[in-house]
Design a protein around this motif. Sequence first.
Motif, PDB file in Angstrom:
ATOM      1  N   VAL A 132     -35.775 -27.756 -20.470  1.00 44.49           N
ATOM      2  CA  VAL A 132     -36.634 -27.639 -21.656  1.00 44.49           C
ATOM      3  C   VAL A 132     -36.559 -28.912 -22.488  1.00 44.49           C
ATOM      4  O   VAL A 132     -37.570 -29.383 -23.019  1.00 44.49           O
ATOM      5  CB  VAL A 132     -36.261 -26.407 -22.495  1.00 44.49           C
ATOM      6  CG1 VAL A 132     -37.084 -26.378 -23.790  1.00 44.49           C
ATOM      7  CG2 VAL A 132     -36.520 -25.120 -21.711  1.00 44.49           C
ATOM      8  N   ALA A 133     -35.369 -29.474 -22.586  1.00 49.30           N
ATOM      9  CA  ALA A 133     -35.235 -30.745 -23.301  1.00 49.30           C
ATOM     10  C   ALA A 133     -36.105 -31.820 -22.663  1.00 49.30           C
ATOM     11  O   ALA A 133     -36.802 -32.569 -23.359  1.00 49.30           O
ATOM     12  CB  ALA A 133     -33.775 -31.180 -23.322  1.00 49.30           C
ATOM     13  N   LYS A 134     -36.102 -31.873 -21.339  1.00 52.18           N
ATOM     14  CA  LYS A 134     -36.922 -32.874 -20.648  1.00 52.18           C
ATOM     15  C   LYS A 134     -38.417 -32.587 -20.829  1.00 52.18           C
ATOM     16  O   LYS A 134     -39.229 -33.508 -20.917  1.00 52.18           O
ATOM     17  CB  LYS A 134     -36.554 -32.913 -19.167  1.00 52.18           C
ATOM     18  CG  LYS A 134     -35.156 -33.470 -18.901  1.00 52.18           C
ATOM     19  CD  LYS A 134     -34.821 -33.464 -17.421  1.00 52.18           C
ATOM     20  CE  LYS A 134     -33.495 -34.172 -17.164  1.00 52.18           C
ATOM     21  NZ  LYS A 134     -32.367 -33.547 -17.882  1.00 52.18           N
ATOM     22  N   MET A 135     -38.767 -31.302 -20.872  1.00 50.52           N
ATOM     23  CA  MET A 135     -40.165 -30.922 -21.071  1.00 50.52           C
ATOM     24  C   MET A 135     -40.657 -31.205 -22.476  1.00 50.52           C
ATOM     25  O   MET A 135     -41.871 -31.205 -22.723  1.00 50.52           O
ATOM     26  CB  MET A 135     -40.334 -29.422 -20.781  1.00 50.52           C
ATOM     27  CG  MET A 135     -40.158 -29.024 -19.328  1.00 50.52           C
ATOM     28  SD  MET A 135     -40.124 -27.219 -19.156  1.00 50.52           S
ATOM     29  CE  MET A 135     -41.736 -26.789 -19.804  1.00 50.52           C
ATOM     30  N   SER A 136     -39.745 -31.435 -23.413  1.00 54.35           N
ATOM     31  CA  SER A 136     -40.135 -31.562 -24.819  1.00 54.35           C
ATOM     32  C   SER A 136     -41.066 -32.744 -25.065  1.00 54.35           C
ATOM     33  O   SER A 136     -41.718 -32.804 -26.111  1.00 54.35           O
ATOM     34  CB  SER A 136     -38.897 -31.673 -25.708  1.00 54.35           C
ATOM     35  OG  SER A 136     -38.211 -32.893 -25.511  1.00 54.35           O
ATOM     36  N   ARG A 137     -41.139 -33.680 -24.123  1.00 51.09           N
ATOM     37  CA  ARG A 137     -42.082 -34.789 -24.287  1.00 51.09           C
ATOM     38  C   ARG A 137     -43.519 -34.261 -24.392  1.00 51.09           C
ATOM     39  O   ARG A 137     -44.402 -34.960 -24.915  1.00 51.09           O
ATOM     40  CB  ARG A 137     -41.950 -35.775 -23.127  1.00 51.09           C
ATOM     41  CG  ARG A 137     -42.424 -35.270 -21.784  1.00 51.09           C
ATOM     42  CD  ARG A 137     -42.289 -36.318 -20.689  1.00 51.09           C
ATOM     43  NE  ARG A 137     -40.897 -36.573 -20.331  1.00 51.09           N
ATOM     44  CZ  ARG A 137     -40.266 -37.701 -20.619  1.00 51.09           C
ATOM     45  NH1 ARG A 137     -40.886 -38.659 -21.275  1.00 51.09           N
ATOM     46  NH2 ARG A 137     -39.007 -37.861 -20.256  1.00 51.09           N
ATOM     47  N   MET A 138     -43.765 -33.032 -23.919  1.00 54.41           N
ATOM     48  CA  MET A 138     -45.104 -32.434 -23.989  1.00 54.41           C
ATOM     49  C   MET A 138     -45.327 -31.664 -25.286  1.00 54.41           C
ATOM     50  O   MET A 138     -46.443 -31.240 -25.568  1.00 54.41           O
ATOM     51  CB  MET A 138     -45.310 -31.463 -22.823  1.00 54.41           C
ATOM     52  CG  MET A 138     -45.180 -32.068 -21.448  1.00 54.41           C
ATOM     53  SD  MET A 138     -45.595 -30.875 -20.148  1.00 54.41           S
ATOM     54  CE  MET A 138     -44.401 -29.562 -20.462  1.00 54.41           C
ATOM     55  N   PHE A 139     -44.271 -31.460 -26.090  1.00 50.16           N
ATOM     56  CA  PHE A 139     -44.390 -30.613 -27.268  1.00 50.16           C
ATOM     57  C   PHE A 139     -45.112 -31.352 -28.385  1.00 50.16           C
ATOM     58  O   PHE A 139     -44.782 -32.509 -28.687  1.00 50.16           O
ATOM     59  CB  PHE A 139     -43.019 -30.169 -27.762  1.00 50.16           C
ATOM     60  CG  PHE A 139     -42.247 -29.306 -26.789  1.00 50.16           C
ATOM     61  CD1 PHE A 139     -42.831 -28.827 -25.618  1.00 50.16           C
ATOM     62  CD2 PHE A 139     -40.935 -28.961 -27.058  1.00 50.16           C
ATOM     63  CE1 PHE A 139     -42.124 -28.031 -24.739  1.00 50.16           C
ATOM     64  CE2 PHE A 139     -40.216 -28.158 -26.174  1.00 50.16           C
ATOM     65  CZ  PHE A 139     -40.807 -27.703 -25.009  1.00 50.16           C
ATOM     66  N   PRO A 140     -46.069 -30.714 -29.042  1.00 58.21           N
ATOM     67  CA  PRO A 140     -46.775 -31.372 -30.143  1.00 58.21           C
ATOM     68  C   PRO A 140     -45.831 -31.650 -31.312  1.00 58.21           C
ATOM     69  O   PRO A 140     -44.946 -30.851 -31.610  1.00 58.21           O
ATOM     70  CB  PRO A 140     -47.840 -30.349 -30.540  1.00 58.21           C
ATOM     71  CG  PRO A 140     -47.926 -29.385 -29.406  1.00 58.21           C
ATOM     72  CD  PRO A 140     -46.578 -29.357 -28.767  1.00 58.21           C
ATOM     73  N   ASN A 141     -46.031 -32.787 -31.962  1.00 63.53           N
ATOM     74  CA  ASN A 141     -45.278 -33.092 -33.174  1.00 63.53           C
ATOM     75  C   ASN A 141     -46.192 -33.317 -34.373  1.00 63.53           C
ATOM     76  O   ASN A 141     -45.731 -33.628 -35.467  1.00 63.53           O
ATOM     77  CB  ASN A 141     -44.392 -34.330 -32.966  1.00 63.53           C
ATOM     78  CG  ASN A 141     -45.215 -35.599 -32.782  1.00 63.53           C
ATOM     79  OD1 ASN A 141     -46.045 -35.692 -31.875  1.00 63.53           O
ATOM     80  ND2 ASN A 141     -44.990 -36.593 -33.638  1.00 63.53           N
ATOM     81  N   GLU A 142     -47.501 -33.125 -34.152  1.00 62.79           N
ATOM     82  CA  GLU A 142     -48.457 -33.365 -35.228  1.00 62.79           C
ATOM     83  C   GLU A 142     -48.337 -32.299 -36.323  1.00 62.79           C
ATOM     84  O   GLU A 142     -48.073 -31.140 -36.059  1.00 62.79           O
ATOM     85  CB  GLU A 142     -49.894 -33.361 -34.695  1.00 62.79           C
ATOM     86  CG  GLU A 142     -50.185 -34.421 -33.659  1.00 62.79           C
ATOM     87  CD  GLU A 142     -49.913 -33.954 -32.241  1.00 62.79           C
ATOM     88  OE1 GLU A 142     -50.226 -34.709 -31.298  1.00 62.79           O
ATOM     89  OE2 GLU A 142     -49.394 -32.833 -32.086  1.00 62.79           O
TER      90      GLU A 142
END
Length: 279
Positions: free
Chosen positions: A133-143
């Motif tokens: 999940v940590a590695k997948m976090s690059r896909m998580f929105p931060n806007e």
Amino acid sequence: MDDNNLGKKFLPVTSVASGDGRYAAEDIYCLPIQIVNVFFIGDPDKNSEWVLIDAGMPRSTDEIIGTAKELYGEDRPPSCIILTHGHFDHVGALVELVEHWKVPVYAHELEIPYLTGRKDYPEPDPTVEGGLVAKMSRMFPNEGIDLGPHIHPIPVDGTVPGLAEWRWVHTPGHAPGHISLFREKDRALIAGDAFVTVKQESLYKVITQDKEIHGPPRYFTTDWKAAKESVKKLQKLEPAVAATGHGMPMSGQELSDGLAKLAREFDAIAKPDHGKYVD
């Protein structure tokens, strides 16, 4: 009011508990949605006001509204929505819910810039160790999102709109204006992501909901010194039951022992060994 296209985002990660709501206390209903929890506070049997805490993942509007109808009946919107913080998985359905219910939203004043379109959160850190999940976090929105006139700063005196018996506690670290909610009479705690009851970085543990007290999700936490102090602050409250933003509600000795250990060994348990937000 602009949702910054959050509603178009979808993350294909779902725990075994998703949709399996349960009571953390007689008037605290916890609804897991994919990998995050939302909370309905209010006794359905007393025909009184209720409040929604956080707003789940993108595309979860119908599930939240449907659960509210099941608990409280038709035409009974919440008196307001309280945000522990504004990360995407806690505001995913917020714009649609506000448009549907026409209710005010409250958050700490330090979160307001992220909820009025003025600022974006720091980007998630996929380099922290801990799991997929940590590695997948690059896909998580931060806007950030823009709620316009619907967002209000929570009262500075510690009171919580719509919840007379509760008070809010500033618990920064995971987000600048992160808050937790505490009720003295039964020592109930809504911790948000100040600490969680699942190792949120591990895909296996997220999917299986393997229960353990852990620090805030590493990939979005930017101030580890503040996060540590927030855990210590909550541990001193000696909560009897805790409902967290991720993981199952926890109570009794399991909670007190686990939270004491986390406060005591925070750097070893919670803080990653490396990452862009690690000193």
